[in-house]
Design a protein around this motif. Structure first.
Motif, short mmCIF file in Angstrom:
data_model
loop_
_atom_site.label_atom_id
_atom_site.label_comp_id
_atom_site.label_asym_id
_atom_site.label_seq_id
_atom_site.Cartn_x
_atom_site.Cartn_y
_atom_site.Cartn_z
N LEU A 19 -24.82 21.29 16.74
CA LEU A 19 -25.32 21.74 18.14
C LEU A 19 -26.44 21.01 18.45
O LEU A 19 -26.61 21.03 20.00
N TYR A 40 -21.51 25.34 24.91
CA TYR A 40 -22.52 24.93 23.92
C TYR A 40 -23.77 26.19 24.03
O TYR A 40 -24.45 26.56 22.95
N TYR A 213 -26.83 21.13 26.22
CA TYR A 213 -25.88 19.99 25.58
C TYR A 213 -27.01 19.04 25.44
O TYR A 213 -27.67 18.59 24.56
#
Length: 290
Positions: A19, A40, A213
């Motif tokens: 992530l 995300y 992101y």
């Protein structure tokens, strides 16, 4: 030995490392960028809510009659402790962070004891438990600790940075006033809106920078306080629906928690954020103007 700052920058969970990778999907544009960033953001929010999610999943799934002869509140306490130990064991939280979360547990439990006392009776815990202290099950403090855990996890996953944060002594003064008002409004009047107005002025210029992101996004910190408070209010409605605790107007039949509680939760988030912001490795990411 790694410092807390280094550990904050180096996720230990496989999912966390993925992530926090800034370019797993390469360069994105247009609708594809929007979709990826939105996904995300949602996944990171869900991951930051790990403690909250596991704890409230237990709240919703443990039968009111308890498990294996143990009362429900006692089972929830064991589960909450197990989750906290696992968070530290898997290096999802540092010991310093766990100490801060323990502080949330203490201040939350003290508030619960006061609010459920015979002279106040703002709400009650109707079920029996061996681990009740002054009418409050010990697991109750973990509901407040869960908020602190969320803030700490979100700070790392979203690479949060705060600009134009007010002086720490002023932020601490507001946090103390917020907490004190939860007690004193029963005797000298409710000053939450005056305190909220002071917080509005204090944090008016404060901005939170976060990274869903690979690009930084910004929003007013006050807006994040309001949004988090709203979702806590929703969780409170679900908890009272399942009878974990009840307000006086919910004794006969369940009803929606008064919308005014949203403001109380938002103020509590400000207090929680102030405590978290005093952690050494997080202070490095908070800009306080000279």
């Amino acid at each position: 030995m790694q410092t807390d700052t280094a550990r904050l920058a180096e996720p230990s969970f496989v999912l966390d490392r993925y992530l926090c990778d800034r370019h797993p999907w390469g360069e994105l544009n247009g609708i594809r960028r929007f979709v990826v960033e939105f996904l995300y953001f949602g996944i990171k929010e869900a991951r930051a809510c790990l403690f909250v999610g596991l704890f409230f999943l237990s709240v919703f799934t443990v039968p009111r009659t308890g498990l294996l002869g143990w009362p429900r509140y006692d089972v929830l306490l064991v589960i909450a402790i197990a989750i906290q130990i696992a968070m530290i064991a898997f290096r999802l939280e540092t010991l310093d962070e766990a100490k801060a979360i323990c502080l949330f547990h203490i201040v939350g439990f003290a508030l619960e004891v006061f609010k459920t006392s015979g002279s106040i009776q703002s709400w009650s815990y109707p079920d029996f438990a061996y681990t009740k202290l002054m009418g409050v099950p010990l697991f109750a403090g973990f509901m407040y600790a869960a908020i602190g855990s969320y803030v700490i996890q979100a700070w790392r996953l979203f690479d949060l940075r705060i600009t134009h944060h007010p002086s720490y002594w002023m932020a601490s003064l507001i946090a103390i006033a917020i907490y004190a008002n939860f007690f004193t409004h029963h005797y000298i009047g409710d000053y939450r809106w005056y305190i909220a107005a002071c917080a509005l002025g204090l944090y008016a210029r404060t901005t939170v920078t976060f990274r869903p992101y690979d690009r930084d996004r910004k929003m007013p910190l006050l807006l994040s306080f309001i949004l988090i408070g709203f979702f806590i209010w929703l969780a409170e409605n679900i908890s009272t629906f399942f009878g974990v605790w009840r307000y006086p107007n919910q004794i006969g039949a369940w009803s929606v928690v008064h919308i005014g509680k949203w403001s109380s939760w938002s103020l509590l988030v400000i207090m929680t954020f102030t405590i978290v912001a005093h952690l050494k490795h997080i202070k490095a990411r908070v800009h306080v103007p000279e």
